[in-house]
Design a protein around this motif. Structure first.
Motif, PDB file in Angstrom:
ATOM      1  N   PRO A 197     -35.260 -31.329 -17.179  1.00  0.00           N
ATOM      2  CA  PRO A 197     -33.791 -31.279 -17.045  1.00  0.00           C
ATOM      3  C   PRO A 197     -33.118 -31.656 -18.356  1.00  0.00           C
ATOM      4  N   GLY A 198     -31.869 -31.193 -18.545  1.00  0.00           N
ATOM      5  CA  GLY A 198     -31.230 -31.387 -19.834  1.00  0.00           C
ATOM      6  C   GLY A 198     -29.979 -32.226 -19.855  1.00  0.00           C
ATOM      7  N   ASP A 199     -29.275 -32.411 -18.763  1.00  0.00           N
ATOM      8  CA  ASP A 199     -28.035 -33.184 -18.719  1.00  0.00           C
ATOM      9  C   ASP A 199     -26.925 -32.496 -19.506  1.00  0.00           C
ATOM     10  N   TYR A 200     -26.738 -32.787 -20.803  1.00  0.00           N
ATOM     11  CA  TYR A 200     -25.675 -32.154 -21.590  1.00  0.00           C
ATOM     12  C   TYR A 200     -26.020 -30.716 -21.957  1.00  0.00           C
ATOM     13  N   VAL A 201     -27.289 -30.354 -21.779  1.00  0.00           N
ATOM     14  CA  VAL A 201     -27.727 -28.980 -22.002  1.00  0.00           C
ATOM     15  C   VAL A 201     -28.413 -28.501 -20.727  1.00  0.00           C
ATOM     16  N   GLU A 202     -28.652 -27.201 -20.642  1.00  0.00           N
ATOM     17  CA  GLU A 202     -29.180 -26.635 -19.407  1.00  0.00           C
ATOM     18  C   GLU A 202     -30.562 -27.190 -19.072  1.00  0.00           C
ATOM     19  N   ALA A 203     -31.512 -27.059 -19.995  1.00  0.00           N
ATOM     20  CA  ALA A 203     -32.882 -27.515 -19.749  1.00  0.00           C
ATOM     21  C   ALA A 203     -33.676 -27.418 -21.049  1.00  0.00           C
ATOM     22  N   PHE A 204     -34.864 -28.013 -21.015  1.00  0.00           N
ATOM     23  CA  PHE A 204     -35.790 -27.929 -22.144  1.00  0.00           C
ATOM     24  C   PHE A 204     -37.076 -27.286 -21.640  1.00  0.00           C
ATOM     25  N   THR A 205     -37.525 -26.290 -22.343  1.00  0.00           N
ATOM     26  CA  THR A 205     -38.743 -25.585 -21.943  1.00  0.00           C
ATOM     27  C   THR A 205     -39.833 -25.810 -22.985  1.00  0.00           C
ATOM     28  N   GLY A 206     -41.023 -26.184 -22.487  1.00  0.00           N
ATOM     29  CA  GLY A 206     -42.171 -26.331 -23.378  1.00  0.00           C
ATOM     30  C   GLY A 206     -42.338 -27.718 -23.972  1.00  0.00           C
ATOM     31  N   TYR A 207     -41.809 -28.749 -23.306  1.00  0.00           N
ATOM     32  CA  TYR A 207     -41.938 -30.120 -23.819  1.00  0.00           C
ATOM     33  C   TYR A 207     -42.451 -31.052 -22.723  1.00  0.00           C
ATOM     34  N   LEU A 208     -43.377 -31.957 -23.115  1.00  0.00           N
ATOM     35  CA  LEU A 208     -43.856 -32.983 -22.187  1.00  0.00           C
ATOM     36  C   LEU A 208     -42.793 -34.045 -21.951  1.00  0.00           C
ATOM     37  N   MET A 209     -42.084 -34.368 -23.017  1.00  0.00           N
ATOM     38  CA  MET A 209     -41.063 -35.414 -22.978  1.00  0.00           C
ATOM     39  C   MET A 209     -39.989 -35.081 -23.992  1.00  0.00           C
ATOM     40  N   VAL A 210     -38.746 -35.384 -23.667  1.00  0.00           N
ATOM     41  CA  VAL A 210     -37.633 -35.180 -24.592  1.00  0.00           C
ATOM     42  C   VAL A 210     -36.836 -36.479 -24.672  1.00  0.00           C
ATOM     43  N   ARG A 211     -36.511 -36.868 -25.894  1.00  0.00           N
ATOM     44  CA  ARG A 211     -35.722 -38.086 -26.108  1.00  0.00           C
ATOM     45  C   ARG A 211     -34.377 -37.713 -26.722  1.00  0.00           C
ATOM     46  N   ARG A 212     -33.309 -38.179 -26.093  1.00  0.00           N
ATOM     47  CA  ARG A 212     -31.956 -37.945 -26.601  1.00  0.00           C
ATOM     48  C   ARG A 212     -31.447 -39.227 -27.247  1.00  0.00           C
ATOM     49  N   SER A 213     -31.015 -39.123 -28.492  1.00  0.00           N
ATOM     50  CA  SER A 213     -30.500 -40.279 -29.226  1.00  0.00           C
ATOM     51  C   SER A 213     -29.018 -40.079 -29.488  1.00  0.00           C
ATOM     52  N   ALA A 214     -28.210 -41.012 -28.995  1.00  0.00           N
ATOM     53  CA  ALA A 214     -26.755 -40.919 -29.141  1.00  0.00           C
ATOM     54  C   ALA A 214     -26.261 -41.928 -30.169  1.00  0.00           C
ATOM     55  N   GLU A 215     -25.255 -41.511 -30.963  1.00  0.00           N
ATOM     56  CA  GLU A 215     -24.653 -42.386 -31.966  1.00  0.00           C
ATOM     57  C   GLU A 215     -23.143 -42.204 -31.957  1.00  0.00           C
ATOM     58  N   ILE A 216     -22.445 -43.221 -32.457  1.00  0.00           N
ATOM     59  CA  ILE A 216     -20.993 -43.165 -32.576  1.00  0.00           C
ATOM     60  C   ILE A 216     -20.597 -43.658 -33.961  1.00  0.00           C
ATOM     61  N   TYR A 217     -19.565 -43.036 -34.521  1.00  0.00           N
ATOM     62  CA  TYR A 217     -19.086 -43.397 -35.855  1.00  0.00           C
ATOM     63  C   TYR A 217     -18.012 -44.470 -35.693  1.00  0.00           C
ATOM     64  N   ALA A 218     -18.311 -45.677 -36.183  1.00  0.00           N
ATOM     65  CA  ALA A 218     -17.399 -46.798 -35.943  1.00  0.00           C
ATOM     66  C   ALA A 218     -17.449 -47.777 -37.106  1.00  0.00           C
ATOM     67  N   TRP A 219     -16.614 -48.806 -36.994  1.00  0.00           N
ATOM     68  CA  TRP A 219     -16.525 -49.819 -38.046  1.00  0.00           C
ATOM     69  C   TRP A 219     -17.660 -50.838 -37.909  1.00  0.00           C
ATOM     70  N   ASP A 220     -18.234 -51.167 -39.063  1.00  0.00           N
ATOM     71  CA  ASP A 220     -19.274 -52.196 -39.120  1.00  0.00           C
ATOM     72  C   ASP A 220     -18.742 -53.369 -39.933  1.00  0.00           C
ATOM     73  N   LYS A 221     -18.817 -54.566 -39.368  1.00  0.00           N
ATOM     74  CA  LYS A 221     -18.336 -55.770 -40.039  1.00  0.00           C
ATOM     75  C   LYS A 221     -19.525 -56.603 -40.491  1.00  0.00           C
ATOM     76  N   ASP A 222     -19.562 -56.899 -41.788  1.00  0.00           N
ATOM     77  CA  ASP A 222     -20.660 -57.702 -42.337  1.00  0.00           C
ATOM     78  C   ASP A 222     -20.074 -58.946 -42.994  1.00  0.00           C
ATOM     79  N   THR A 223     -20.533 -60.112 -42.556  1.00  0.00           N
ATOM     80  CA  THR A 223     -20.068 -61.386 -43.101  1.00  0.00           C
ATOM     81  C   THR A 223     -21.227 -62.081 -43.787  1.00  0.00           C
ATOM     82  N   ASP A 224     -21.074 -62.392 -45.092  1.00  0.00           N
ATOM     83  CA  ASP A 224     -22.164 -63.048 -45.809  1.00  0.00           C
ATOM     84  C   ASP A 224     -22.087 -64.558 -45.636  1.00  0.00           C
ATOM     85  N   SER A 225     -23.003 -65.271 -46.297  1.00  0.00           N
ATOM     86  CA  SER A 225     -23.088 -66.723 -46.129  1.00  0.00           C
ATOM     87  C   SER A 225     -21.877 -67.455 -46.688  1.00  0.00           C
TER      88      SER A 225
END
Length: 482
Positions: free
Chosen positions: A71-99
Motif C-alpha cells: 500500500p502507498g498512502d500518499y501514492v497509489e501503491a508500490f510494486t516490486g518491493y519487500l519493504m518501503v520506507r517513507r521519510s518526511a521532513e519540514i523546512y523550519a527554524w533551528d535554534k542553536d545556543t552555545d555555551s
C-alpha cells in the motif's frame, strides 16, 4: 544574563549524566544484543513447507513474486518491493545556543518541527512510515508479515513512476513536496521513498506455525534502549539469495550495526561528560585565555573519563553475554595466580635452603622481603663491619618495604648473628648475587627498584653491567625450566 547562565548550567548538570547513563546502557546492551545471524545459522534448512514441524526454527529458500504490491498512502501503491520506507521532513527554524548563551538561527530541513519561538504556528502534515505486506509468499511458503525483519540495503524510489494520490504533492527530483506558499519556504514539507526490491530468490529464517513462517519471539527484547539500538530480539527475516548468501548478508549487517552503535554511543558518552564539566566550568569560558584553557581542559577530562569507562562497559557487556568466555578468563587468571603463588613458595623454599647451606645458620620462617634484606645485609657485613653509607642504604631499602625502625634493627641483628659471608671465589660471589636475583624474581617480575638493589650489590662484588644481565637471564631460564 546571570539567571540564563544559571539555567543553562543546571541543564548541563541534569542532561549530561542522563546522556552518559543512556549511552553506556546502549554500549552494554549492544555487546549482548540478540545475534540474529547466529540464530539463523542454527536453523534447519527444509525443502518444502510440508516438512515443517510445529515451532521448528527453520530456513527455506525459494523464488519470490516480483509483482508484490505494498500500500502507498500518499501514492497509489508500490510494486516490486519487500519493504518501503517513507521519510518526511519540514523546512523550519533551528535554534542553536552555545555555551556562552549566544543564539544562532538557521533554516533547515528537519524530521519534526523544533519547539522554539520562530516556529510558532507551524504544523507538520506529512509523516514518516514504513510499509510492509500482511503476508509474503516465498514459493509454497506463506510468511506472516507481522514483525518481519530485513537486512538487505535499500534503494531510492524515484517518484516519477508513482501514482500520487495526495492532491497537494508535487514531484521535484527525488522528493514529493508540499509547498505552503511562503516566500522563505518556512513550513514547506517533503517526503522521499526508499525500499528493498523483491529479489528473484530469497531465504526465510524464522519459526514454523501451522505450516507458515512466523516470528520467533523467544528472545524478544523490549525497552527504550533496545529500541534505540534496533535490537528486537526477533528472528523473522527475509533475505535475498540462497541460504549461504543470506547468512553472509546477515553477518555483515549485524557487524556494521554493532560498530555504528559503538561509535555513536561512545560519542554520546564524551558529549555527556563535556556537558557536565562544561556546566561546572562554564563561568570561566567568557574570561580571555582562561576560557580557552577551561574548554580544552573540560574536553580532555571528558575523554580521560569516557574512554576507560566505554572500554570497561564494552568488555563487561561482552563477557556477560558470553559466559563461557567469562569462565575461561576467570579460570585462566585464577590458574595464573595459583601458578605464580606456587612459584613464589617454591622459590622461597629453595632460597631459604640455599641461605641455610651457605651461611650455616638455621633460618626461621621468613618472607621473601626478609630473605632479600638478609642477603643485602650479608653483603654489607662481608668486610667485617657496616659503614654509615651501607647502613643508610639498608635503612632506605627497609623503609620502602614499609618497615619501622624496630623491625629494621631486629632484622639487621639477625643478619649479623648469622656470621660474615666474605666470598672466597668468583663462584661464591655469583651465588650470592643469584640469591638476590631469585628473591627479586619470586613474584614473577623484576621491578626497577629491585634491579637497582641488585646492581648496587653487584658493584660491591665487582660485577659489571653486562655480567649482571647474564646472571639475570640465567636465573630466569632456570626458574622457567624448574
Amino acid at each position: 544574563m546571570m539567571e540564563r547562565e544559571s539555567k543553562n548550567s543546571w541543564v548541563g548538570f541534569f542532561i549530561g549524566p542522563i546522556l552518559v547513563f543512556i549511552a553506556l546502557g546502549a554500549i552494554w546492551k549492544n555487546e549482548s544484543r540478540f545475534d540474529y545471524h547466529q540464530a539463523a545459522k542454527k536453523t534447519q534448512a527444509v525443502n518444502s513447507p510440508q516438512d515443517l514441524l510445529p515451532a521448528q526454527r527453520f530456513s527455506y529458500t525459494e523464488r519470490m513474486d516480483p509483482e508484490l504490491v505494498l500500500p502507498g498512502d500518499y501514492v497509489e501503491a508500490f510494486t516490486g518491493y519487500l519493504m518501503v520506507r517513507r521519510s518526511a521532513e519540514i523546512y523550519a527554524w533551528d535554534k542553536d545556543t552555545d555555551s556562552d548563551n549566544n543564539v544562532t538561527w538557521s533554516r533547515r530541513w528537519m524530521s519534526s518541527v523544533e519547539n522554539n519561538s520562530r516556529n510558532q504556528g507551524i504544523s507538520q502534515q506529512l509523516s514518516s512510515r514504513t510499509f510492509t505486506a500482511d503476508e509474503y509468499q516465498l514459493g509454497a511458503l506463506t510468511i506472516n508479515g507481522l514483525r518481519i525483519e530485513f537486512v538487505d540495503p535499500t534503494v531510492t524510489i524515484a517518484p516519477f513512476g508513482l501514482q500520487v494520490t495526495h492532491p497537494a504533492l508535487r514531484v521535484q527530483g527525488d522528493y514529493l513536496y508540499l509547498l505552503k506558499g511562503q516566500a522563505d519556504k518556512i513550513g514547506d514539507e517533503r517526503i522521499r521513498y526508499s525500499g528493498i526490491p523483491v529479489p528473484a530468490t530469497a531465504t526465510y529464517f524464522g519459526k514454523a506455525d501451522s505450516g507458515r513462517g512466523v516470528a520467533d519471539t523467544s528472545q524478544a527484547r523490549t525497552g527504550m534502549i533496545n529500541a534505540l539500538i534496533q535490537d528486537s530480539g526477533v528472528l523473522h527475516h527475509i533475505v535475498a539469495g540462497d541460504r549461504e548468501t543470506a547468512l553472509a548478508t546477515m553477518a555483515a549487517h549485524i557487524s556494521r550495526l554493532k560498530w555504528i552503535v559503538r561509535g555513536v554511543a561512545s560519542l554520546a558518552v564524551v558529549i555527556g561528560f563535556s556537558m557536565l564539566f562544561g556546566s561546572m566550568l562554564g563561568f570561566l569560558y567568557s574570561i580571555p585565555v582562561i576560557g580557552s584553557l577551561a574548554r580544552s581542559g573540560s574536553f580532555l577530562l571528558s575523554l580521560v573519563l569516557a574512554l576507560p569507562l566505554i572500554l570497561i562497559t564494552m568488555l563487561g557487556g561482552y563477557l556477560f553475554s558470553n559466559p563461557l568466555v567469562l569462565v575461561a578468563v576467570v579460570v585462566l587468571i585464577g590458574g595464573g595466580l595459583f601458578a605464580l603463588g606456587q612459584r613464589k613458595k617454591a622459590t622461597q623454599r629453595a632460597v631459604s635452603q640455599q641461605l641455610e647451606n651457605q651461611y650455616g645458620a638455621k633460618l626461621q620462617t621468613l618472607d621473601l622481603t626478609e630473605l632479600e634484606f638478609i642477603g643485602l645485609a650479608k653483603l654489607a657485613f662481608s668486610d667485617g663491619h657496616l659503614d654509615p653509607k651501607e647502613e643508610q642504604f639498608l635503612r632506605r631499602w627497609s623503609r620502602k618495604q614499609g618497615w619501622n625502625d624496630a623491625r629494621f634493627t631486629a632484622m639487621l641483628a639477625k643478619a649479623n648473628q648469622m656470621g660474615t659471608s666474605d666470598p672466597q671465589s668468583g663462584s661464591d660471589s655469583e651465588e650470592q648475587l643469584k640469591n638476590l636475583i631469585r628473591l627479586a624474581l619470586a613474584d614473577g617480575d623484576l621491578s626497577r627498584s629491585e634491579l637497582n638493589v641488585i646492581q648496587n650489590a653487584a658493584k660491591h662484588l665487582g660485577f659489571d653491567q653486562g655480567r649482571i644481565v647474564q646472571l639475570v637471564q640465567q636465573v630466569q631460564s632456570v626458574s622457567l625450566l624448574g
